[in-house]
Design a protein around this motif. Sequence first.
Motif, PDB file in Angstrom:
ATOM      1  N   LEU A 184       0.820  -1.212   0.000  1.00  0.00           N
ATOM      2  CA  LEU A 184       0.000   0.000   0.000  1.00  0.00           C
ATOM      3  C   LEU A 184       0.854   1.261   0.000  1.00  0.00           C
ATOM      4  CD1 LEU A 184      -2.963  -0.799   2.441  1.00  0.00           C
ATOM      5  CD2 LEU A 184      -3.074  -0.402  -0.028  1.00  0.00           C
ATOM      6  N   GLY A 185       1.909   1.264   0.806  1.00  0.00           N
ATOM      7  CA  GLY A 185       2.764   2.449   0.872  1.00  0.00           C
ATOM      8  C   GLY A 185       3.384   2.776  -0.463  1.00  0.00           C
ATOM      9  N   GLU A 186       3.839   1.749  -1.172  1.00  0.00           N
ATOM     10  CA  GLU A 186       4.457   1.964  -2.474  1.00  0.00           C
ATOM     11  C   GLU A 186       3.443   2.494  -3.483  1.00  0.00           C
ATOM     12  OE1 GLU A 186       6.638  -1.436  -4.275  1.00  0.00           O
ATOM     13  OE2 GLU A 186       8.307  -0.129  -3.740  1.00  0.00           O
ATOM     14  N   MET A 187       2.213   1.991  -3.427  1.00  0.00           N
ATOM     15  CA  MET A 187       1.175   2.444  -4.352  1.00  0.00           C
ATOM     16  C   MET A 187       0.759   3.887  -4.083  1.00  0.00           C
ATOM     17  SD  MET A 187      -1.193  -0.973  -4.383  1.00  0.00           S
ATOM     18  CE  MET A 187      -2.528  -0.165  -5.268  1.00  0.00           C
ATOM     19  N   LEU A 188       0.881   4.306  -2.828  1.00  0.00           N
ATOM     20  CA  LEU A 188       0.459   5.657  -2.452  1.00  0.00           C
ATOM     21  C   LEU A 188       1.621   6.643  -2.433  1.00  0.00           C
ATOM     22  CD1 LEU A 188      -1.956   4.727   0.493  1.00  0.00           C
ATOM     23  CD2 LEU A 188      -2.576   5.299  -1.865  1.00  0.00           C
ATOM     24  N   CYS A 199       5.578   1.824  -8.171  1.00  0.00           N
ATOM     25  CA  CYS A 199       4.166   1.724  -7.794  1.00  0.00           C
ATOM     26  C   CYS A 199       3.417   0.759  -8.714  1.00  0.00           C
ATOM     27  CB  CYS A 199       3.497   3.097  -7.808  1.00  0.00           C
ATOM     28  SG  CYS A 199       3.442   3.890  -9.429  1.00  0.00           S
ATOM     29  N   VAL A 200       3.928   0.563  -9.946  1.00  0.00           N
ATOM     30  CA  VAL A 200       3.308  -0.401 -10.858  1.00  0.00           C
ATOM     31  C   VAL A 200       3.519  -1.816 -10.348  1.00  0.00           C
ATOM     32  CG1 VAL A 200       3.353  -1.341 -13.199  1.00  0.00           C
ATOM     33  CG2 VAL A 200       3.516   1.132 -12.843  1.00  0.00           C
ATOM     34  N   LEU A 201       4.739  -2.099  -9.874  1.00  0.00           N
ATOM     35  CA  LEU A 201       4.970  -3.397  -9.242  1.00  0.00           C
ATOM     36  C   LEU A 201       4.049  -3.580  -8.042  1.00  0.00           C
ATOM     37  CD1 LEU A 201       8.830  -4.057  -9.208  1.00  0.00           C
ATOM     38  CD2 LEU A 201       7.054  -5.203 -10.527  1.00  0.00           C
TER      39      LEU A 201
END
Length: 552
Positions: free
Chosen positions: A146-150, A347-349
């Motif tokens: 979640l952190g990486e996506m945000l 964030c794509v990963l």
Amino acid sequence: MLKLFQSVRPFKVATAVRDALAGFALAAMNIPQALGYTKIAGMPVVTGLYSLLLPAIAFAAFGSSRYLVVSADSATAAIFASGAAPMAPAASPRYVALAGAVALLTAGFLLLARLLKLGFIADFLSQTVLTGFLTGVGFQVGVAVLGEMLGVPVSARGTIAQFAQVLGRLPQVHRPTVAVSVVVLVTMMLTHRFAPKVPGALIAVAGAMTASAVWNFSGHGIAIIGPVVGGLPQFKLPEVSWSDLPPLLSVAASCSVMIITQSAATARVYAARHDEQLDENADLAGLSAANAAAGLSGTFVVNGSPTQTAMVEGAGAQSQVAQLATAAVVAVVLLFLTRPIQYLPRCVLGALVFVIAIRLIKVRNILDLRRESPGEFGLALIAAVVVVAAGVEQGIVLAMILSLLRIVQHSYHPHTGVMTLKDGIWQLNPVTAGTMTEPGLVLYRFEAELFYANVNRFSEEVRCLVGQAPTPVRWLIVDAESITHVDYSAARLIERLQKRLRSSDTELGFARMPFGLRADFARHHLNEVIDPSLIFNRLHEALGAFEKLHSH
């Protein structure tokens, strides 16, 4: 006897071409997923490609399943990451070495399982508890990205702490990163929903890399992977010390249990569907060889993947030629096409992994389980909670224990009852004081083998039916159709029970005894205790004999 490449024989050019084309299609769908699995495992991105190369060739050479796809998998990746994370920073050279060591240890466990013919272990992890375990893994993996996506930093360990940290930092989200994540999620979900054969993940990854290179995503604060080392993997032993191995043994053992269970279940389904002969022990050898190849080529544990196996079957493949073709495509990518991967936003990963995590949570199965079997739903829920709260490795151990306890519970507390005849049909009635088949006769059914743990229940119910009957019980006949075995402890208690019943003018007999039970009766000398005239082949025969004897 070792049979090499039995999973591709008999080899025919026409079918091989068809399978190779299916393998090219699988590569388009599988390469992006493999990149996502590296994120779950905490490994460098290129190692995801390694997992699709030599391990696939090794399984094709030594395994028997014509359909099973062996590569990186979310469950085993999560188990490894859970055990290795406290020992080294993710993606560091030491961490990669630990991954190789775990893969080699796993290969050793799988080879031992092959030599001891332990493929049956797969039967001891119930689908119920496995559903709960994978649900927990889904939540754990989803929260971890979640952190990486945000676009917010997350330093906490443990799923609950990570989720709390993400919630606390929501005001700091990086909007361009969130926008890219949302586009990838929507693309993958729409293609999966409306065009499942279209490689949505590949489209999302290729589109994101192109956009990143053209519009300089890194210059706008969107983190990218950066340079990726190309070329084929080096074949060497991982550089770990002997002191590193003891803490990795439990990680490898947990991976082995998951691999045996998931791979065997998947291979069985497709072998049965296509009327193919399956050699589970040969598959264990193939899985061992695949993990040895993974450990020696610098990647992490590989497993038989249900989703990827479904993909390759849907593409029309009927042999491991498809996996060999996928490996060839991956080799080309490693040699010539790794440079564009450097532009892939992190964030794509994260979004790829998040979609994988969502698909691990089988909501329909969970709802069916809750509706049909609340007790089993409770076990699945416990497994899921332990994975989220304590970790994946603890979850797989608990899953095994709960599955075994479920088996013991069924044997310890089986269905029992009193058989009665109504309109020519036998019915099973609960064991309660006063229940009889007819005056003077009780046909008592016990639906499990008799052994030391449940024989006291057998004895108590028999004494209840005899001691609290409204009229004296002359015969108590045990319907033994489901009693396949009697151990020494149960035999001695039956002997004492027979003497006690006879002292109160009740005769103990048996009906519908399986051959195995008759052998146990002879071995434990129960034939010398039970009157041979009170052993019947059918319930109607017992009923008729009682009525003839006691009709006057």
